[in-house]
Design a protein around this motif. Sequence first.
Motif, PDB file in Angstrom:
ATOM      1  N   ALA A 126       0.837  -1.211   0.000  1.00 27.84           N
ATOM      2  CA  ALA A 126       0.000   0.000   0.000  1.00 27.84           C
ATOM      3  C   ALA A 126       0.870   1.260   0.000  1.00 27.84           C
ATOM      4  CB  ALA A 126      -0.943  -0.010   1.206  1.00 27.84           C
ATOM      5  N   GLU A 127       1.916   1.250   0.840  1.00 23.39           N
ATOM      6  CA  GLU A 127       2.807   2.426   0.911  1.00 23.39           C
ATOM      7  C   GLU A 127       3.525   2.650  -0.420  1.00 23.39           C
ATOM      8  OE1 GLU A 127       5.611   1.734   4.114  1.00 23.39           O
ATOM      9  OE2 GLU A 127       3.915   1.449   5.492  1.00 23.39           O
ATOM     10  N   THR A 128       3.969   1.555  -1.023  1.00 27.16           N
ATOM     11  CA  THR A 128       4.711   1.656  -2.285  1.00 27.16           C
ATOM     12  C   THR A 128       3.809   2.205  -3.378  1.00 27.16           C
ATOM     13  OG1 THR A 128       5.958  -0.262  -1.553  1.00 27.16           O
ATOM     14  CG2 THR A 128       6.211   0.364  -3.854  1.00 27.16           C
ATOM     15  N   LEU A 129       2.581   1.702  -3.434  1.00 24.82           N
ATOM     16  CA  LEU A 129       1.637   2.186  -4.455  1.00 24.82           C
ATOM     17  C   LEU A 129       1.298   3.658  -4.223  1.00 24.82           C
ATOM     18  CD1 LEU A 129      -0.767  -0.894  -4.666  1.00 24.82           C
ATOM     19  CD2 LEU A 129       0.773  -0.073  -6.487  1.00 24.82           C
ATOM     20  N   ALA A 130       1.108   4.023  -2.958  1.00 30.21           N
ATOM     21  CA  ALA A 130       0.746   5.418  -2.642  1.00 30.21           C
ATOM     22  C   ALA A 130       1.864   6.367  -3.058  1.00 30.21           C
ATOM     23  CB  ALA A 130       0.439   5.552  -1.149  1.00 30.21           C
ATOM     24  N   ALA A 131       3.113   5.899  -2.980  1.00 28.87           N
ATOM     25  CA  ALA A 131       4.268   6.733  -3.354  1.00 28.87           C
ATOM     26  C   ALA A 131       4.566   6.638  -4.851  1.00 28.87           C
ATOM     27  CB  ALA A 131       5.485   6.316  -2.538  1.00 28.87           C
ATOM     28  N   ASN A 132       3.699   5.936  -5.593  1.00 31.37           N
ATOM     29  CA  ASN A 132       3.912   5.736  -7.027  1.00 31.37           C
ATOM     30  C   ASN A 132       5.239   5.057  -7.326  1.00 31.37           C
ATOM     31  OD1 ASN A 132       3.151   5.828  -9.697  1.00 31.37           O
ATOM     32  ND2 ASN A 132       3.931   7.897 -10.038  1.00 31.37           N
ATOM     33  N   ARG A 133       5.600   4.132  -6.453  1.00 30.84           N
ATOM     34  CA  ARG A 133       6.807   3.338  -6.649  1.00 30.84           C
ATOM     35  C   ARG A 133       6.411   1.980  -7.238  1.00 30.84           C
ATOM     36  NH1 ARG A 133      11.395   4.625  -6.792  1.00 30.84           N
ATOM     37  NH2 ARG A 133      12.205   2.899  -5.542  1.00 30.84           N
ATOM     38  N   PRO A 134       7.373   1.244  -7.836  1.00 34.27           N
ATOM     39  CA  PRO A 134       7.011   0.022  -8.573  1.00 34.27           C
ATOM     40  C   PRO A 134       6.606  -1.182  -7.717  1.00 34.27           C
ATOM     41  CG  PRO A 134       9.387   0.418  -8.640  1.00 34.27           C
ATOM     42  CD  PRO A 134       8.794   1.615  -7.992  1.00 34.27           C
TER      43      PRO A 134
END
Length: 304
Positions: free
Chosen positions: A12-20
């Motif tokens: 969730a954190e990775t997606l929220a930061a627009n990371r892969p």
Amino acid sequence: MTAPLTIHPEVAETLAANRPVVALESTIITHGMPFPQNVEMARSVEDAIRERGAIPATIAILDGRIHVGLTAAELDRLGQSPDAMKLSRADLAVGLTSGRVGATTVAATMICAKLAGIAVFATGGIGGVHRGAETTFDISADLPELGATAVTVVAAGAKAILDIPKTLEVLETNGVPVIAFGQDEIPAFWSRDSGIKAPLRMDTAAQIAEAHLMRTRLGLPGGQLVANPIPQDHEIPRSEIDPVIEAAVKEAEQQGIAAKEVTPFLLDRIFKMTEGRSLDSNIQLVLNNARLAADIAKEISVRS
Ligand code: PSU
Ligand code: MN
């Protein structure tokens, strides 16, 4: 009322930061490989994605919810669930309401990845048009899903348990770009070559990412299929694997294996007939696909 999604905090954190993030399916774990190699494979695939700078999200159904990103304990539980349901688009909702452990096929994983906002998904092989489909009508729901759901799927081409030319025809009908990675021919899972030219070819993860984003700009709903050849040192030449596949397909016919049992039956027979060599190759090609998927996810995230 929204989808019963449980997204792992790291995902969730990775997606929220627009990371892969790279999605991974679970039918390959429960129905595609035996225990304990299945769990070992799942873990090393997740590690390979991390080493490449992306976050893995294995998708499965547990306790009536779609889990996107599994804990180590959840992955163990899944890998040792002989009664897990094999869930595709048709049975995903019933699987969720049943409360049982459910593994998602390529089609169902695409649906769940899209719900979670994940653009790229790695697996071994997709389902396709089975040999003899002109009488059995056995065409995997993975094909129309690729035409409907905007996720880029990295696989090792179509397995020769399928009818590769017919599979390509159905993909084209469904508007799915089939992109061979770094070569002209469509790879055939255990073998790098199939003797059949792929509709499209790309040589870099960046090109694939750009095409993915262009489809979004065009408002096209479907995904892309990237066919990534197995690494040379792990391939089984066609001359060696083809007779094994022939024998397995014949056995399935003789035993009246049908519908969703066909793919797991054939894989199991082929693993046994090659004394595990095909399993070893299968694991290596999934790892290879996971690395390319991570590269594509990175290229998408820097462009969006
Ligand atoms: N091909 C493999 N291994 C697999 C599968 C396909 O080499 O584990 C699984 C995938 O989950 C795929 C599914 O989506 O089988 C297709 O099943 P069917 O042909 O019943 O649609
Ligand atoms: Mn089928």
